[in-house]
Design a protein around this motif. Sequence first.
Motif, PDB file in Angstrom:
ATOM      1  N   PRO A  97       0.948 -12.881  -3.261  1.00 30.57           N
ATOM      2  CA  PRO A  97       1.794 -12.942  -4.332  1.00 30.57           C
ATOM      3  C   PRO A  97       1.114 -13.264  -5.663  1.00 30.57           C
ATOM      4  CG  PRO A  97       2.935 -13.723  -2.380  1.00 30.57           C
ATOM      5  CD  PRO A  97       1.534 -13.338  -1.902  1.00 30.57           C
ATOM      6  N   VAL A  98      -0.117 -13.933  -5.603  1.00 27.57           N
ATOM      7  CA  VAL A  98      -0.928 -14.606  -6.607  1.00 27.57           C
ATOM      8  C   VAL A  98      -1.404 -13.310  -7.432  1.00 27.57           C
ATOM      9  CG1 VAL A  98      -1.619 -16.545  -5.823  1.00 27.57           C
ATOM     10  CG2 VAL A  98      -3.028 -14.625  -5.418  1.00 27.57           C
ATOM     11  N   LEU A  99      -1.301 -11.886  -6.897  1.00 26.12           N
ATOM     12  CA  LEU A  99      -1.691 -10.857  -7.603  1.00 26.12           C
ATOM     13  C   LEU A  99      -0.613 -10.373  -8.605  1.00 26.12           C
ATOM     14  CD1 LEU A  99      -3.352  -8.806  -4.941  1.00 26.12           C
ATOM     15  CD2 LEU A  99      -4.627  -9.879  -6.816  1.00 26.12           C
ATOM     16  N   ALA A 100       0.558 -10.348  -8.325  1.00 24.06           N
ATOM     17  CA  ALA A 100       1.672 -10.063  -8.966  1.00 24.06           C
ATOM     18  C   ALA A 100       1.954 -11.027  -9.913  1.00 24.06           C
ATOM     19  CB  ALA A 100       2.997  -9.755  -8.158  1.00 24.06           C
ATOM     20  N   SER A 101       1.896 -12.108  -9.928  1.00 21.86           N
ATOM     21  CA  SER A 101       1.891 -13.308 -10.622  1.00 21.86           C
ATOM     22  C   SER A 101       0.931 -13.504 -11.812  1.00 21.86           C
ATOM     23  CB  SER A 101       2.399 -14.661  -9.941  1.00 21.86           C
ATOM     24  OG  SER A 101       1.487 -15.094  -9.247  1.00 21.86           O
ATOM     25  N   GLU A 113      -5.328  -3.638   5.504  1.00 21.39           N
ATOM     26  CA  GLU A 113      -4.553  -2.662   5.198  1.00 21.39           C
ATOM     27  C   GLU A 113      -3.245  -2.497   6.220  1.00 21.39           C
ATOM     28  OE1 GLU A 113      -5.110   1.253   2.488  1.00 21.39           O
ATOM     29  OE2 GLU A 113      -5.869   1.325   4.617  1.00 21.39           O
ATOM     30  N   THR A 114      -2.120  -2.835   5.901  1.00 21.54           N
ATOM     31  CA  THR A 114      -0.894  -2.459   6.648  1.00 21.54           C
ATOM     32  C   THR A 114       0.119  -1.713   5.863  1.00 21.54           C
ATOM     33  OG1 THR A 114       0.273  -4.668   6.203  1.00 21.54           O
ATOM     34  CG2 THR A 114      -1.354  -4.767   7.897  1.00 21.54           C
ATOM     35  N   PRO A 115       1.063  -1.143   6.734  1.00 21.98           N
ATOM     36  CA  PRO A 115       2.032  -0.299   6.043  1.00 21.98           C
ATOM     37  C   PRO A 115       2.899  -1.075   5.118  1.00 21.98           C
ATOM     38  CG  PRO A 115       1.729   0.273   8.336  1.00 21.98           C
ATOM     39  CD  PRO A 115       1.022  -0.860   8.315  1.00 21.98           C
ATOM     40  N   GLU A 116       3.093  -2.422   5.648  1.00 18.07           N
ATOM     41  CA  GLU A 116       3.740  -3.353   4.743  1.00 18.07           C
ATOM     42  C   GLU A 116       3.199  -3.712   3.328  1.00 18.07           C
ATOM     43  OE1 GLU A 116       4.982  -3.220   8.851  1.00 18.07           O
ATOM     44  OE2 GLU A 116       3.083  -3.892   7.898  1.00 18.07           O
ATOM     45  N   PRO A 119       2.664  -0.550   0.123  1.00 10.13           N
ATOM     46  CA  PRO A 119       3.359  -0.437  -1.219  1.00 10.13           C
ATOM     47  C   PRO A 119       3.465  -1.467  -2.461  1.00 10.13           C
ATOM     48  CG  PRO A 119       4.695  -0.044   0.779  1.00 10.13           C
ATOM     49  CD  PRO A 119       3.467  -0.895   1.178  1.00 10.13           C
ATOM     50  N   VAL A 120       2.806  -2.553  -1.866  1.00 11.08           N
ATOM     51  CA  VAL A 120       2.698  -3.730  -2.881  1.00 11.08           C
ATOM     52  C   VAL A 120       1.390  -3.976  -3.594  1.00 11.08           C
ATOM     53  CG1 VAL A 120       2.820  -6.313  -2.708  1.00 11.08           C
ATOM     54  CG2 VAL A 120       4.351  -5.101  -1.237  1.00 11.08           C
ATOM     55  N   VAL A 121       0.158  -3.860  -2.966  1.00 18.00           N
ATOM     56  CA  VAL A 121      -1.040  -3.777  -3.440  1.00 18.00           C
ATOM     57  C   VAL A 121      -1.973  -2.730  -3.235  1.00 18.00           C
ATOM     58  CG1 VAL A 121      -1.088  -6.368  -3.534  1.00 18.00           C
ATOM     59  CG2 VAL A 121      -1.868  -4.880  -1.429  1.00 18.00           C
ATOM     60  N   ASP A 122      -3.089  -2.670  -4.054  1.00 21.13           N
ATOM     61  CA  ASP A 122      -3.906  -1.485  -3.757  1.00 21.13           C
ATOM     62  C   ASP A 122      -5.327  -2.135  -3.142  1.00 21.13           C
ATOM     63  OD1 ASP A 122      -2.638   0.995  -4.360  1.00 21.13           O
ATOM     64  OD2 ASP A 122      -3.056   0.593  -6.784  1.00 21.13           O
ATOM     65  N   PHE A 123      -5.825  -1.281  -2.297  1.00 17.66           N
ATOM     66  CA  PHE A 123      -6.961  -1.740  -1.453  1.00 17.66           C
ATOM     67  C   PHE A 123      -8.234  -1.373  -1.925  1.00 17.66           C
ATOM     68  CE2 PHE A 123      -3.529  -3.026   1.207  1.00 17.66           C
ATOM     69  CZ  PHE A 123      -3.807  -4.215   1.753  1.00 17.66           C
ATOM     70  N   VAL A 124      -9.479  -2.117  -1.668  1.00 19.51           N
ATOM     71  CA  VAL A 124     -10.583  -1.682  -1.841  1.00 19.51           C
ATOM     72  C   VAL A 124     -11.424  -1.993  -0.517  1.00 19.51           C
ATOM     73  CG1 VAL A 124     -13.201  -1.888  -2.872  1.00 19.51           C
ATOM     74  CG2 VAL A 124     -10.744  -2.026  -4.335  1.00 19.51           C
ATOM     75  N   LEU A 125     -11.362  -1.110   0.433  1.00 19.12           N
ATOM     76  CA  LEU A 125     -11.580  -0.996   1.933  1.00 19.12           C
ATOM     77  C   LEU A 125     -13.380  -1.349   1.880  1.00 19.12           C
ATOM     78  CD1 LEU A 125      -8.789   1.157   3.369  1.00 19.12           C
ATOM     79  CD2 LEU A 125      -8.589  -1.356   3.107  1.00 19.12           C
ATOM     80  N   LYS A 244      -0.769  -3.594  -8.209  1.00 21.86           N
ATOM     81  CA  LYS A 244      -0.380  -2.016  -8.272  1.00 21.86           C
ATOM     82  C   LYS A 244      -0.548  -1.600  -9.768  1.00 21.86           C
ATOM     83  CE  LYS A 244       0.731   0.086  -4.212  1.00 21.86           C
ATOM     84  NZ  LYS A 244      -0.045   1.123  -3.874  1.00 21.86           N
ATOM     85  N   LYS A 245      -0.715  -0.430  -9.983  1.00 17.50           N
ATOM     86  CA  LYS A 245      -0.608   0.078 -11.237  1.00 17.50           C
ATOM     87  C   LYS A 245      -1.695   0.005 -12.218  1.00 17.50           C
ATOM     88  CE  LYS A 245       4.428   0.806 -11.330  1.00 17.50           C
ATOM     89  NZ  LYS A 245       5.623   0.165 -11.867  1.00 17.50           N
TER      90      LYS A 245
END
Length: 276
Positions: A97-101, A113-116, A119-125, A244-245
């Motif tokens: 949540p600290v990313l969106a805020s 990296e999970t399916p859940e 949709p919420v964040v983008d990963f650098v694996l 995201k975005k």
Amino acid sequence: MKNRMKALLAISALLAMTLPASAQEPPKTGESPRIDAIRKAGMLRVAVLANAPWLVENTTGGGEHWSGPAWVLAKEYAKRLGVKIEPVLVSHETKIPVLASNQVDISITALAETPERIPVVDFVLYSNTSVCMFGRADNPKFAKAKTVDDLNNPDITIAYFIGAAEEGWVKQRFPKAKFLGVANSGATAPLEDIMAKRADAAPINRIPYVPMSHKVKGLAVLPSANNCQGSAEKAQPVGVAIDKKQPVFLAWLRAVEKSIHPELEASEQKVIEAMK
């Protein structure tokens, strides 16, 4: 071990030279609002929460406070942007949540990296987590098994913690086996049930198996190669995440990770070796 780390670092340097310079260079002013903001603030804010071997906290009071591949990667980002790095402590509940805020720019505590989460964040694996199956080396039933598939047998009893992430996986992966669900007392795996011979095998994450296998003598593991560190069972990619975005920011982060990936592998291996 030292020779392997030197080889990995040499490969990292070679990759850095072969990747397009434009991919590794930070986007110019106006191309990424996030990078513009980081430069203006003079710091890269990263969410931190210890999770070995990817992010390790040093609580001794001496030396660098954070280490591990996630920290190596974050420092590389800050260096290329010409800014300082600012760790921001988070919890398991707030690390995403600290990313969106907009409280941090990147969450570098190890995130699977999970399916859940996709949709919420983008990963650098840059790594992965997986599961091993362990048992007593002197247990004829476990010793007879040469692969993980061999444990899918009516003669095998598999212990698991009730409510743990491995419960559903165990039942799906070993439908022919017998099951023993036990309450989680805070341990990393149902070791007591294995040692007491109430069960023949049990799952454990590949990372904590390393120190457990050195502390508890007489254990065996599947897959056996490299002490199970190459297991693909219940494998999930691991990395850092951003909101995201942010396509330009994300593309640059991934290019930098790719250019130093062998260095990150060497850093992870160093932490795992220290856990023994």
